[in-house]
Design an enzyme around this catalytic site. Sequence first.
Site: not given
Lengths: 349, 349
Positions: A11, A13, A118, A202, A272
Amino acid sequence: MRLNVAVIGGGSWGSTISKVIGENYANKRIEGNVTMWLYPETYNSVDLAELITTTRINSKYLPGIELPKNITVTSDIYSAVDGADVLVVAVPHEFLNKILQQIKNKVKSDAVAVILTKGLFFNGSGMELISSTIKKTLNIRACTLMGANIAGDVANSLFSECTLGYEDEEIKDTLLNLFDCKYFKVTPVKDSGAVEVCGTLKNVVAVACGIVSGHKEGANTLAAVIRNGLLEIVKFCDMFVQKSSTSEMIPRVFFESCGVADLIVTCTSGRNFKYSRMAAEKNIDISRIEEEEMNGQKLQGYSTIKDLKVFIEENKIEKEYPFLYAICLSASSDLSSKRILEVIQNRTE
Amino acid sequence: MRLNVAVIGGGSWGSTISKVIGENYANKRIEGNVTMWLYPETYNSVDLAELITTTRINSKYLPGIELPKNITVTSDIYSAVDGADVLVVAVPHEFLNKILQQIKNKVKSDAVAVILTKGLFFNGSGMELISSTIKKTLNIRACTLMGANIAGDVANSLFSECTLGYEDEEIKDTLLNLFDCKYFKVTPVKDSGAVEVCGTLKNVVAVACGIVSGHKEGANTLAAVIRNGLLEIVKFCDMFVQKSSTSEMIPRVFFESCGVADLIVTCTSGRNFKYSRMAAEKNIDISRIEEEEMNGQKLQGYSTIKDLKVFIEENKIEKEYPFLYAICLSASSDLSSKRILEVIQNRTE
């Protein structure tokens, strides 16, 4: 130094970190293979792995960025991990377990996993760090690499910091050498669990920032949300990873890039935050935003919130985490900012 | 409770805090006078104090916000401080000494000063907190009230948090009662010096964020600048206020609103950030921005930077504060982001 690296996940990242590693191999004359694995899929009717191999560009997930020539791209997971000394784990959380099952017993016993994914594994009242899952399933060492790293900016060589959470002193320098470069500064911290928890929670705080911002609260309010989120993340680490903080002092790891810096970026610029704000402004469900604005991609914050809510309720710790719980309630129902702000207003500790 | 309060300073923040106090007097039935003093000046050829008294609006510094009826407005400093139990000090740093000299010996001996003014007194190689200056000059107790508080948002009753830094346990509850309300939540912390240092040095870090942002760096870079700024603020408090942090742990006060939250707001929304960015983008001196965009008003960050640079050089502590010093150098010369980022890139601690 000779080192084979497999980046599991292509992807934005995964592609970005592959670029960083590939450049470091060239610039630091590291020997060995760098392989990026991505899920078999097509882009404009062409196999994506083949397209990237030919054009050096991941047009689907990281358009406009040229990947170094020394990266091999494949959709064959077995050839990717075969002989790899380092597994860089960059797949979305929801696909991780399946992939771990696939590569179980195919990985070198002295390999090390570096977690970029994450997420925590909540299972009703239980919780497990990804590093624990990897250690258990693959029987190898694991550490984490997280920080204030919007992928596109790193891919464009804009300066970023990052935190390497490790436990094993022996592998620290090898991994620093692999990732650290002029525009991507990696700082090691011997507290891998806290780094993982920060990276996961986060996104929950970012959802709260999106909701509050969507309801036209001001910059002071947003800063209060980020700060209160940080305090409950610290508490969460104390309770479920390792008790470190006191009423007077807080561990330095939360001042690393993975802590306060990543929170700042995620809560002001991350996906987000942005899509939660949009949902709150339009007063529509987040699933509609995922469908209409994100081509059906899912927001990590919401899937974490779903599991976290059950975890908090099953463990009856609503009173210990009133702020995180209020975010869970708001995000699961009406995206109202009322509950979230009430907790801050009424806090007495 | 009977309490006379004098707010010294009728700028945007002085007017805003007067509104908060006035509302609390009405809602909590506190007895006594609330007086706001402002420097004698005119607005559209009318005396500003008289204009505010008549219209209840400070049209010059806080337009559109109605001030409570129970606030007396005056330009007579002696009548303002006469009989005051609490002096809320909200004048700009550069005017403070003159005003302190004026009211010396006119203030009740058991009065307490609450400092809203940001700034440290640098005098070549010496440094003094404003609280120390006030204690010395007026011979009264002093504490600080600072946090993530963009004035306009507080004035519009958008939710904000704030930190009360105190030393004297006895006055804490009285002051909390005076300031705390539903939309302005005040948390007490027994570490007044750190609160003051945060309030001053945040503006220096905000200048760096403006410069770096003006040079089109990304969100990750900005987060790195804020984080590195925070770390040197902590170090500064260790060296010049009180040694509290260790290599592993950082005092909780930096997690209060006055610390991380105020930095976030100031470095992303504050004036020092915005105008520094503008100067860097246009490649013009900050003094031109102050003239052309700010009606000649001065940016606190730059006056602090000027003094801080001399202070660092006189004390030969360039190596202890490479980041703050790089900001001083950049802001005093070409507004280049190069020096600032080089320090982060080369940091080894």
